[in-house]
Design a protein around this motif. Structure first.
Motif, short mmCIF file in Angstrom:
data_model
loop_
_atom_site.label_atom_id
_atom_site.label_comp_id
_atom_site.label_asym_id
_atom_site.label_seq_id
_atom_site.Cartn_x
_atom_site.Cartn_y
_atom_site.Cartn_z
N GLN A 118 -48.13 40.45 -14.35
CA GLN A 118 -47.35 41.66 -14.56
C GLN A 118 -46.47 41.89 -13.33
O GLN A 118 -46.77 42.69 -12.45
N PRO A 119 -45.37 41.14 -13.24
CA PRO A 119 -44.54 41.18 -12.04
C PRO A 119 -43.85 42.53 -11.85
O PRO A 119 -43.52 43.23 -12.81
N THR A 120 -43.66 42.87 -10.59
CA THR A 120 -42.88 44.05 -10.22
C THR A 120 -41.70 43.59 -9.39
O THR A 120 -41.59 42.41 -9.04
N GLN A 121 -40.83 44.52 -9.03
CA GLN A 121 -39.65 44.17 -8.25
C GLN A 121 -40.05 43.52 -6.93
O GLN A 121 -39.38 42.61 -6.44
N LYS A 122 -41.18 43.95 -6.37
CA LYS A 122 -41.62 43.40 -5.09
C LYS A 122 -42.61 42.25 -5.27
O LYS A 122 -42.53 41.23 -4.58
N ARG A 123 -43.54 42.42 -6.19
CA ARG A 123 -44.65 41.45 -6.33
C ARG A 123 -44.45 40.68 -7.63
O ARG A 123 -44.83 41.14 -8.72
N PHE A 124 -43.84 39.50 -7.52
CA PHE A 124 -43.47 38.76 -8.73
C PHE A 124 -43.72 37.25 -8.62
O PHE A 124 -43.49 36.53 -9.60
N HIS A 147 -39.98 37.14 -18.20
CA HIS A 147 -39.97 38.40 -17.45
C HIS A 147 -38.66 38.63 -16.71
O HIS A 147 -38.52 39.61 -15.97
N GLU A 182 -45.64 39.64 -1.85
CA GLU A 182 -44.77 39.24 -2.97
C GLU A 182 -45.54 38.48 -4.05
O GLU A 182 -45.01 38.17 -5.11
N ALA A 184 -47.93 37.77 -7.02
CA ALA A 184 -48.50 38.43 -8.20
C ALA A 184 -49.67 37.64 -8.77
O ALA A 184 -50.63 38.21 -9.29
#
Length: 426
Positions: A118-124, A147, A182, A184
């Protein structure tokens, strides 16, 4: 133990082998009227003789009961998969509620990534190993693209150092630390399909989770082959195929593991299907998905019972034998094979390079050999003379001495055929 490259010594090892009787539980192909030496259990295991009875039972129930077999067969189909929980949990070191059987390996890894990537803008970012099995590479790249990320940015491959065949453990840990917040997901193969290197699943899992990431494992070459403690090692998820070391038949159903701490987290996304719905209410046909609290809650479709039957035959055999006994023989027969290879190399003045780690804790039922100076013709000679092995470009043969059905005399005889093949090509 001090090995000897003689038939008499190999036969003595077989005489002392507590698992030797299981060799007769399998059906071997024949080449030129002679039973083969089978080294490709890391691609497809041999067929256990008991498998036919398990399949015939389902076929008979289907014929006699038709749809009523779901509830009135001796092994009712609607809960057929539950018979795997106890024996399979022992194989992978899990709680019975943490394992399930469904789909095939890459499908299950995709389903696990729906939940755990479940990637985020920071942790992908995703960490995987260089030269992972191509299916894993395709899967990870497609998930990243789905994604909206560029694989070049999102995928971090841990590489081998120049001139080395295996990935150093410290390089895995250091890469995890470098990617840091960073990161994920860490998703690696527990055993590298090409070299046979076994990774430190426990330590890598801890490092990934310490960095704030989920950690999952492709155990295609691990389940039924190496010591696993998925629950105690705190692994988030894992999946494996059943047709390699667990001898369930070509392309057969996969197994999956989800750690119990995730079972009651209803905020975790997943792709839902009715076979993952509350078992006691499944046939009420309710519109709202209520997942089973356990790995079975990740099931999607009705289960293919005809496919599960050979798998059940196999896991029940594993339950009889036990992983400790398998691993004990695995280490001895793999060491003996490596010894035979080195002895033959001396006799023919060859240039073999074993690229599988020599430390038993870093390898399992596989020896990958780089045949410097030899070509595909040697592999063809082996196959024509009853040694069923595996060729990987550019010049590697993979040898899997599976402890359930390979004998120590097989290792000796292979050495003699290998020597004859090299000499015939000089």
């Amino acid at each position: 133990m001090e090995f000897q490259n003689t038939r008499e010594f190999a036969r003595q090892l077989d005489a002392n082998d507590k698992l030797a009787k299981y060799r007769d539980e399998f059906i071997f192909p024949h080449v030129n009227g002679k039973q083969v030496i089978y080294f490709t259990g890391n691609s497809l295991g041999l067929q256990p003789k008991r498998t036919k009875a398990y399949v015939d039972e389902v076929m008979d129930d289907w014929g006699k009961l038709a749809v009523e077999g779901h509830f009135y067969a001796d092994k009712p189909w609607w809960d057929y998969h539950e018979r795997f929980a106890a024996p399979l949990s022992k194989i992978v070191g899990a709680l019975p509620s943490e394992v399930t059987v469904m789909n095939t390996l890459t499908v299950n890894l995709h389903l696990m990534m729906v939940t755990f990537y479940q990637p985020t803008q920071k942790r992908f970012k995703i960490i995987c190993e260089e030269k992972a099995f191509p299916s894993d590479q395709y899967m990870i790249k497609s998930q990243v693209k789905f994604h909206g990320y560029d694989p070049e940015d999102a995928i971090v491959e841990i590489k081998r150092r120049p001139g080395e065949h295996n990935i150093r453990h410290e390089d895995v840990i250091n890469t995890i630390k470098e990617v840091g917040d960073e990161l994920a997901l860490v998703l690696m193969g527990g055993v590298n399909y090409y070299t046979g290197q076994v990774f430190d699943i426990k330590a890598i899992t801890k490092a990934g989770q310490d960095a704030g990431a989920y950690v999952g494992w492709d155990l295609a070459h691990g389940a039924g082959n190496i010591h696993l403690e998925l629950h105690e090692w705190d692994v988030d998820f894992a999946a494996w195929c059943s047709y390699k070391y667990m001898n369930s038949g070509p392309g057969n159903a996969s197994g999956a593991f989800v750690h119990e701490r995730h079972h009651n987290d209803m905020d975790l996304p997943r792709f839902a299907g009715w076979w993952g719905h509350n078992k006691e209410r499944r046939f009420l046909m309710e519109p709202q998905f209520d997942p089973i609290r356990g790995a079975n809650g990740w099931q999607v479709s009705c289960l293919p019972v005809l496919s599960l039957a050979p798998y059940l035959a196999s896991v029940e055999m594993f339950d009889e034998v036990g992983m400790p006994a398998l691993i004990q023989k695995r280490d001895l027969i793999t060491s003996y094979l490596e010894y035979v290879l080195h002895e033959i190399d001396k006799e023919v003045n060859g240039n073999f390079e074993v690229i599988t780690p020599s430390e038993p804790k870093e390898r399992a039922s596989q020896i990958s050999v780089y045949l410097h100076g030899e070509g595909r013709s040697l592999f063809d000679y082996l196959m024509e003379n009853g040694v069923i092995t595996d060729w990987r470009e550019p010049n590697v043969i993979r040898l899997a001495p599976v402890p359930l059905y390979c004998s120590f005399e097989d290792m000796y005889e292979f050495g003699q055929i290998l020597k004859a093949g090299i000499q015939s090509h000089k």
